[in-house]
Write an enzyme that holds these catalytic residues in place. Structure first.
Site, PDB file in Angstrom:
ATOM      1  N   SER A  34       0.809  -1.217   0.000  1.00  0.00           N
ATOM      2  CA  SER A  34       0.000   0.000   0.000  1.00  0.00           C
ATOM      3  C   SER A  34       0.845   1.272   0.000  1.00  0.00           C
ATOM      4  CB  SER A  34      -0.956  -0.009   1.199  1.00  0.00           C
ATOM      5  OG  SER A  34      -1.883  -1.048   1.077  1.00  0.00           O
ATOM      6  N   ASP A  85      11.287   5.131  -9.367  1.00  0.00           N
ATOM      7  CA  ASP A  85      11.064   5.747 -10.674  1.00  0.00           C
ATOM      8  C   ASP A  85      11.760   7.098 -10.802  1.00  0.00           C
ATOM      9  OD1 ASP A  85       9.515   3.586 -11.250  1.00  0.00           O
ATOM     10  OD2 ASP A  85       7.667   4.701 -11.654  1.00  0.00           O
ATOM     11  N   LYS A 104      -0.544  -3.981  -3.589  1.00  0.00           N
ATOM     12  CA  LYS A 104      -1.817  -3.345  -3.231  1.00  0.00           C
ATOM     13  C   LYS A 104      -1.781  -1.899  -3.706  1.00  0.00           C
ATOM     14  CE  LYS A 104      -5.632  -2.113  -1.266  1.00  0.00           C
ATOM     15  NZ  LYS A 104      -5.601  -0.780  -1.881  1.00  0.00           N
TER      16      LYS A 104
END
Length: 391
Positions: A306, A317, A331
């Site tokens: 999560s 990224d 999730k």
């Protein structure tokens, strides 16, 4: 009537081990929005309204089922649970008023438990990794390195750490302060059992240690209230020549605002994640001024989920951290809560979030840059050394 914003950990549902998670914008009867108070929110582009309209329809079905049951003198909570089950929403769940209040308290940094932290070894054994001072576990004489064999007679070998935590806290039985839990333990060749009484404890979501002069380890177990400030403080007070290992293994998620605040400790503004709610794409951005010079390694595993995955995806990224460990939980969906007539709360999926690079997380998880198992911390220290020291 604004609420709090969070990606939370999977929780044990009333009808079994139902994995649920929520992303709260506004908690009010009949109102669902994607607002994120306290953080900059920027709309990127309009999206398709179909999925959200469908989610709104499912929410209305659940509310209607609960209201009809209440009018007929039946359990609105059970009716809502059946409606959620029929919806096919894998993350959907219904909480009683008390369960939801307890859940909110845990995100404020309080919980009912015994004060143990554990990890699962490669062979499936559950080992105690931390005993909170002054906790029931400490008074029972449990030590770091002890093996946890069973909880109330149930063997825990091979269970996910999140389920072990759920058993220790008594989530399935809605255990309260003072309830007993019997642990089967082993230390070397000695095996014994100990019965503990659960207590009201405050979480220690952030721990900081310095295994070497050039290494600072910041471990985050969950994104409870205030974690972002604690991480920023730890970064500011780290030795000048110290790189940082951000340990997110077993991090079950929590308040998304705290995950964004943590990202802000390592980024100088910019995109953290995008998410879709109400048929529109929106974005979460880091605050400017984070430390972008210290070498950074993020440790993750299958228990990283999560909000912790949101943070990991942003650091990976954006090229800010080397991510090490094993694939994360996966999730990445967005839930909104709706208050039912009896005060219980239903949650249904209304969207999904993506990393800055546009990668979906739900059902996929995040693949680390470097695979590592039980030796992950040692390898992380080696990698951190190779990244150099901050200028």
């Amino acid at each position: 009537m604004s609420g709090r914003d969070l990606f939370c950990q999977p929780r044990r549902g009333r009808t079994g081990v139902a994995l649920t998670a929520v992303f709260v914008g506004v908690l009010a009867a009949g109102a669902v929005t994607g607002s994120l108070p306290g953080h900059q929110e920027r709309r990127t582009e309009s999206g398709q309204a179909g999925p959200t309209a469908a989610a709104g329809g499912r929410q209305e079905d659940v509310r209607r089922a609960a209201a009809e049951a209440m009018a007929d003198g039946k359990s609105p909570l059970q009716a809502a649970e059946r409606a959620v089950s029929r919806s096919g929403d894998r993350w959907g769940a219904v909480y009683s008023r008390g369960e939801y209040e307890e859940f909110q308290e845990s995100l404020d940094g309080r919980y009912t438990g015994v004060g143990l932290r554990t990890r699962r070894e490669r062979d499936g054994r559950i080992e105690v990794t931390r005993v909170r001072a002054g906790s029931p576990a400490a008074f029972a004489g449990i030590r770091v390195g002890d093996r946890l064999r069973s909880i109330d007679g149930r063997t825990v070998d091979g269970l996910p750490v999140t389920e072990v935590v759920s058993l220790l806290r008594g989530d399935a039985d809605h255990a309260s302060v003072g309830t007993a839990v019997t642990l089967g333990l082993q230390r070397g060749t000695r095996a014994w059992s100990a019965t503990l009484r659960r207590a009201r404890l405050s979480t220690e979501s952030v721990t900081v240690r310095h295994p070497a002069s050039d290494v600072t380890v910041i471990a985050i177990s969950a994104f409870t209230k205030g974690v972002g400030d604690e991480v920023r403080s730890a970064v500011r007070h780290a030795p000048p020549a110290s790189g940082i290992i951000l340990d997110l293994r077993g991090n079950s998620g929590g308040l998304v605002t705290e995950a964004v605040a943590t990202a802000s400790a390592f980024l100088d503004g910019g995109l953290v994640a995008t998410y879709d709610v109400d048929g529109e794409q929106r974005a979460l951005h880091a605050d400017p001024g984070g430390d972008t010079t210290r070498p950074l390694v993020a440790l993750v595993d299958g228990g990283t989920m999560s909000a912790a995955e949101l943070l990991t995806g942003a650091l990976q990224d954006r090229g800010r951290a080397v991510v090490m460990g094993s694939r994360t939980f996966g999730k990445g969906s967005v839930q909104m809560p709706s208050r039912l007539p009896d005060g219980s709360v239903a949650e249904l999926t209304v969207g999904h979030y993506r990393t800055p690079g546009g990668h979906a997380v739900d059902g996929r998880g995040i693949t680390p840059d470097l695979e590592a198992g039980s030796d992950a911390m040692k390898r992380a220290e080696t990698v951190l050394t190779g990244l150099g020291t901050p200028p």
